[in-house]
Design an enzyme around this catalytic site. Sequence first.
Site, PDB file in Angstrom:
ATOM      1  N   ASP A  64      40.147   3.534  -8.291  1.00  0.00           N
ATOM      2  CA  ASP A  64      40.949   4.335  -8.912  1.00  0.00           C
ATOM      3  C   ASP A  64      39.986   5.330  -9.652  1.00  0.00           C
ATOM      4  O   ASP A  64      38.723   5.150  -9.471  1.00  0.00           O
ATOM      5  CB  ASP A  64      41.359   3.663 -10.190  1.00  0.00           C
ATOM      6  CG  ASP A  64      42.734   2.670 -10.023  1.00  0.00           C
ATOM      7  OD1 ASP A  64      43.126   2.822  -9.038  1.00  0.00           O
ATOM      8  OD2 ASP A  64      43.300   2.235 -10.950  1.00  0.00           O
ATOM      9  N   HIS A 205      36.771   0.763  -9.250  1.00  0.00           N
ATOM     10  CA  HIS A 205      36.831   2.340  -9.440  1.00  0.00           C
ATOM     11  C   HIS A 205      35.501   2.976  -8.607  1.00  0.00           C
ATOM     12  O   HIS A 205      34.489   2.507  -8.906  1.00  0.00           O
ATOM     13  CB  HIS A 205      36.584   2.437 -11.166  1.00  0.00           C
ATOM     14  CG  HIS A 205      37.588   1.757 -11.721  1.00  0.00           C
ATOM     15  ND1 HIS A 205      37.854   0.435 -12.091  1.00  0.00           N
ATOM     16  CD2 HIS A 205      38.501   2.535 -12.373  1.00  0.00           C
ATOM     17  CE1 HIS A 205      39.019   0.337 -12.772  1.00  0.00           C
ATOM     18  NE2 HIS A 205      39.371   1.412 -13.009  1.00  0.00           N
TER      19      HIS A 205
HETATM   20 ZN    ZN Z   1      42.276   4.895 -14.063  1.00  0.00          ZN
END
Ligand code: ZN
Length: 254
Positions: A64, A205
């Site tokens: 993400d 991430h």
């Molecule tokens: Zn996020």
Amino acid sequence: MLRSFLIVLLTLLLFCDYELVQEQFADEFGQIEAILSGEEESEEMPGAVSKVDPNKPMIALTFDDGPGKYTGQILDRLEEYDARASFFVLGICVDEYPEVVQRMQELGCEIGNHTTNHKRLTTLDTQGIVDELSQTNQRLQNVIGEEAALMRPPYGSVNEQVETCANMPLAMWSVDPMDWENQNADYIVNHVLQNAKDGDVVIMHDIYETSAQATIQLIPALIEQGYQLVTVSELAEARGVELQDGTQYFEFHK
Ligand code: ZN
């Protein structure tokens, strides 16, 4: 006078011929080169070698908040091991790294929508939610020629209004090494290796260097354990799940 005219004409003819021969030779040489390097084959069968075997265990790695400056390292490793992942991108980062998003697509990775500005969607009104998602889809349309098939809500924050406005399936996760918080590659690697099983969706991430470092270790380690690294959509399809708009999906266990 006539003689010099003939000489000029002859020179011109010779020159044109020479160029033609040169062009033909370059064409043929190019073809030979393409055959030798296997270019033609890979153009005809993109991704043919990386088909998912539904009978073998599989895990979906997802990332993400990018793309960012470390995303390329993750893509390099995926390419090296003929593996794929899903990237839930932010519209503002698509603007900054359009060529990285294009490379994701070329490698057969999945590009999901993580909104434009990473706002908590449960704090927005209907129009706000629609705008956050549609602006990123528009950017993806411009950069890769298609919109996202999946979305992931920032902070995993969902209510009925978000589900209704999403117009896409909601791709959640089942294994979370909290990479954004600890930023410790060894911890991330151990957490994923100890917890991820067949059908799991791992969230990380790609904007943290430690997450990229962890992924570089995880890709060969998971493959060594017998897992296929697939996209969320591939995982769903392999498990016979037809993804529905507005529905949350956390894992695809057998
Ligand atoms: Zn996020």
